[in-house]
Write an enzyme that holds these catalytic residues in place. Structure first.
Site, PDB file in Angstrom:
ATOM      1  N   GLY A  85       0.842  -1.198   0.000  1.00 35.29           N
ATOM      2  CA  GLY A  85       0.000   0.000   0.000  1.00 35.29           C
ATOM      3  C   GLY A  85       0.874   1.244   0.000  1.00 35.29           C
ATOM      4  O   GLY A  85       1.873   1.299   0.703  1.00 35.29           O
ATOM      5  N   ARG A 119       0.958  -4.963  -6.174  1.00 37.61           N
ATOM      6  CA  ARG A 119       0.894  -6.243  -5.452  1.00 37.61           C
ATOM      7  C   ARG A 119       1.338  -7.279  -6.485  1.00 37.61           C
ATOM      8  O   ARG A 119       0.884  -7.260  -7.626  1.00 37.61           O
ATOM      9  CB  ARG A 119      -0.527  -6.534  -4.981  1.00 37.61           C
ATOM     10  CG  ARG A 119      -1.203  -5.323  -4.320  1.00 37.61           C
ATOM     11  CD  ARG A 119      -1.176  -5.367  -2.826  1.00 37.61           C
ATOM     12  NE  ARG A 119      -1.924  -4.245  -2.255  1.00 37.61           N
ATOM     13  CZ  ARG A 119      -1.719  -3.753  -1.048  1.00 37.61           C
ATOM     14  NH1 ARG A 119      -0.809  -4.262  -0.258  1.00 37.61           N
ATOM     15  NH2 ARG A 119      -2.441  -2.752  -0.606  1.00 37.61           N
ATOM     16  N   THR A 156       3.995   2.499   6.121  1.00 39.52           N
ATOM     17  CA  THR A 156       2.596   2.061   6.092  1.00 39.52           C
ATOM     18  C   THR A 156       1.780   2.964   7.000  1.00 39.52           C
ATOM     19  O   THR A 156       2.204   3.234   8.129  1.00 39.52           O
ATOM     20  CB  THR A 156       2.423   0.582   6.536  1.00 39.52           C
ATOM     21  OG1 THR A 156       1.048   0.351   6.828  1.00 39.52           O
ATOM     22  CG2 THR A 156       3.236   0.222   7.758  1.00 39.52           C
ATOM     23  N   ASP A 199       1.813  -0.493  11.940  1.00 36.27           N
ATOM     24  CA  ASP A 199       1.695  -1.750  12.699  1.00 36.27           C
ATOM     25  C   ASP A 199       2.967  -2.604  12.626  1.00 36.27           C
ATOM     26  O   ASP A 199       2.923  -3.798  12.904  1.00 36.27           O
ATOM     27  CB  ASP A 199       0.486  -2.555  12.179  1.00 36.27           C
ATOM     28  CG  ASP A 199       0.582  -2.855  10.688  1.00 36.27           C
ATOM     29  OD1 ASP A 199       1.447  -2.277  10.019  1.00 36.27           O
ATOM     30  OD2 ASP A 199      -0.219  -3.673  10.206  1.00 36.27           O
ATOM     31  N   ARG A 259      -7.586  -2.631   8.982  1.00 32.86           N
ATOM     32  CA  ARG A 259      -8.326  -3.900   9.029  1.00 32.86           C
ATOM     33  C   ARG A 259      -7.900  -4.729  10.227  1.00 32.86           C
ATOM     34  O   ARG A 259      -8.695  -5.437  10.816  1.00 32.86           O
ATOM     35  CB  ARG A 259      -8.082  -4.704   7.752  1.00 32.86           C
ATOM     36  CG  ARG A 259      -8.785  -4.116   6.581  1.00 32.86           C
ATOM     37  CD  ARG A 259      -9.082  -5.142   5.503  1.00 32.86           C
ATOM     38  NE  ARG A 259      -9.452  -4.421   4.314  1.00 32.86           N
ATOM     39  CZ  ARG A 259      -8.628  -4.196   3.294  1.00 32.86           C
ATOM     40  NH1 ARG A 259      -7.408  -4.691   3.307  1.00 32.86           N
ATOM     41  NH2 ARG A 259      -9.027  -3.509   2.259  1.00 32.86           N
TER      42      ARG A 259
HETATM   43  P1  ATP Z   1       0.615  -2.605   3.575  1.00 34.38           P
HETATM   44  O1  ATP Z   1       0.928  -2.818   5.042  1.00 34.38           O
HETATM   45  O2  ATP Z   1       0.460  -1.190   3.247  1.00 34.38           O
HETATM   46  O3  ATP Z   1      -0.457  -3.502   3.046  1.00 34.38           O
HETATM   47  P2  ATP Z   1       2.530  -4.499   2.626  1.00 34.38           P
HETATM   48  O4  ATP Z   1       3.965  -4.370   2.269  1.00 34.38           O
HETATM   49  O5  ATP Z   1       2.221  -5.344   3.825  1.00 34.38           O
HETATM   50  O6  ATP Z   1       1.972  -3.048   2.778  1.00 34.38           O
HETATM   51  P3  ATP Z   1       1.403  -6.506   0.843  1.00 34.38           P
HETATM   52  O7  ATP Z   1       0.417  -6.341  -0.249  1.00 34.38           O
HETATM   53  O8  ATP Z   1       1.098  -7.415   1.955  1.00 34.38           O
HETATM   54  O9  ATP Z   1       1.704  -5.023   1.346  1.00 34.38           O
HETATM   55  O10 ATP Z   1       2.784  -6.980   0.201  1.00 34.38           O
HETATM   56  C1  ATP Z   1       3.355  -6.325  -0.928  1.00 34.38           C
HETATM   57  C2  ATP Z   1       4.007  -7.334  -1.831  1.00 34.38           C
HETATM   58  O11 ATP Z   1       5.038  -8.033  -1.109  1.00 34.38           O
HETATM   59  C3  ATP Z   1       3.093  -8.443  -2.347  1.00 34.38           C
HETATM   60  O12 ATP Z   1       2.368  -8.053  -3.480  1.00 34.38           O
HETATM   61  C4  ATP Z   1       4.073  -9.547  -2.668  1.00 34.38           C
HETATM   62  O13 ATP Z   1       4.691  -9.331  -3.907  1.00 34.38           O
HETATM   63  C5  ATP Z   1       5.113  -9.391  -1.558  1.00 34.38           C
HETATM   64  N1  ATP Z   1       4.792 -10.300  -0.452  1.00 34.38           N
HETATM   65  C6  ATP Z   1       3.843 -10.148   0.499  1.00 34.38           C
HETATM   66  N2  ATP Z   1       3.787 -11.223   1.310  1.00 34.38           N
HETATM   67  C7  ATP Z   1       4.702 -12.090   0.849  1.00 34.38           C
HETATM   68  C8  ATP Z   1       5.113 -13.398   1.237  1.00 34.38           C
HETATM   69  N3  ATP Z   1       4.559 -14.026   2.268  1.00 34.38           N
HETATM   70  N4  ATP Z   1       6.089 -13.990   0.520  1.00 34.38           N
HETATM   71  C9  ATP Z   1       6.672 -13.373  -0.532  1.00 34.38           C
HETATM   72  N5  ATP Z   1       6.311 -12.146  -0.953  1.00 34.38           N
HETATM   73  C10 ATP Z   1       5.351 -11.503  -0.276  1.00 34.38           C
END
Ligand code: ATP
Length: 335
Positions: A11, A72, A126, A130, A172
């Protein structure tokens, strides 16, 4: 080390641009070349790289969103996808990767390092704030101020019409943003995923306030508010969010005219606050320091206003503690 890459993932959060700027300028200052990756991990797999020089990051410190764009990427969740990404980075001569994002992005960075040996450093960004091992994440302060501004505006119309307003904020799974914005915005009730709430009490508050001459009431609700154990007299319509259900219930129980406002994506946008720009600048530069000094699979964060380097695994698996004292204070101050 001669060449590093930087990407933004997950995000988007206001201040990501300021973090990229800091990475680029600090690396150039240290004599290291920087490659920007477009569209997060999708761009690594596709080899969507762009050389960044000091003027590529001019005029972006004040901009929301991320000029490198975010995406994503499901392919990166697979081992094959991560191998492809590593090959692209090696082909380009990249020795270290700085990942600006949330805990999902950090998980990807950790696996990439463990499976392929590519050096990775995470920078927490983020609006949810969190992520463990840092007091603040980039974007949180700006989003908090956006919500506070929205509360103030909604309060004007709430007072004019003597209404109760249920406002839904992003979150969420985490209520840090809702708690901070609710307290600083003077919400009458704050409902979050971490704490069970008492609907009777919420309604009593509204009624007591009304009897004492308060002509409006603001109930700030996180998207993922804890709803277990609630006995509602109204039924949830298909796909109705928690905020709408709570709004209906308040109306039913108090007779107070109630409106619901979902803030949605405006919470992600806007020019980053000074605090977020400062944080992004410090952490972006710290990430370059970390990777150049040979660190890998680490995250840079801010603890008690000092830059600290932590294991990325601790940031992913650690649980950021919800501040119950602050929650209590918010309740006390909203009497
Ligand atoms: P936000 O907290 O704002 O949602 P985030 O970094 O947690 O940010 P995610 O959509 O969960 O956002 O993850 C971003 C990208 O990181 C995913 O689209 C994927 O490419 C990679 N990613 C997330 N989880 C995994 C995982 N368990 N293993 C490998 N790659 C991952």
């Amino acid at each position: 080390m001669k060449k590093i890459a930087v990407l933004t993932s997950g995000g988007d959060a206001p201040g990501m641009n300021a973090a990229v700027r800091a990475v680029v300028r600090k690396a150039i200052y240290d004599g290291v070349e920087v490659i920007g990756v477009n569209r997060g991990y999708a761009g690594v797999i596709d080899g969507d790289f762009v050389k960044l020089d000091k003027s590529s990051v001019s005029d972006i410190i004040q901009r929301g969103g991320t000029f490198l764009r975010s995406a994503r990427c499901d392919e990166f969740r697979t081992k094959e996808g991560r191998q492809k990404a590593a090959e692209q980075l090696r082909k380009e001569g990249v020795e270290g990767l700085i990942v600006i994002g949330g805990d999902g992005s950090f998980t990807g960075a950790m696996l990439l390092n463990e499976e392929t040996g590519i050096r990775t450093i995470g920078v927490p960004a983020t609006i949810d704030n969190d992520i463990a091992c840092t007091d603040d994440a980039i974007g949180y302060d700006t989003a908090m101020n956006t919500i506070i501004d929205a509360i103030s505006k909604i309060r004007d119309t709430a007072s004019s019409h003597e209404r109760a307003f249920v406002i839904e904020a992003m979150g969420r799974h985490a209520g840090f943003l809702t708690l901070a914005a609710g307290l600083a915005g003077g919400a009458e009730s704050i409902l979050v995923p971490e704490m069970k709430f008492d609907m009777d009490k919420v309604c009593e508050n509204i009624q007591a306030g009304y009897e004492e001459g308060k002509i409006h009431s603001i109930i700030l609700v996180a998207e993922g508010v804890e709803m277990d154990g609630q006995e509602f007299t109204t039924n949830r319509d298909v796909n109705e969010s928690n905020a709408f259900l709570i709004g209906k219930e308040i109306n039913e129980r108090t007779g107070f005219e109630t409106r619901v406002s979902i803030l949605g994506h405006i919470q992600r946008g806007g020019s980053p606050t000074g605090r977020d720009r400062l944080l992004a600048s410090r952490l972006g530069a710290a990430a370059v320091n970390a990777v150049l000094s040979g660190e890998t699979n680490k995250m840079v964060g801010l603890i008690h206003n000092k830059v600290e380097v932590a294991e990325i695994r601790d940031a992913i698996e650690g649980n950021k503690e919800f501040d119950e004292e602050l929650y209590e204070l918010a309740n006390i101050l909203s009497i």
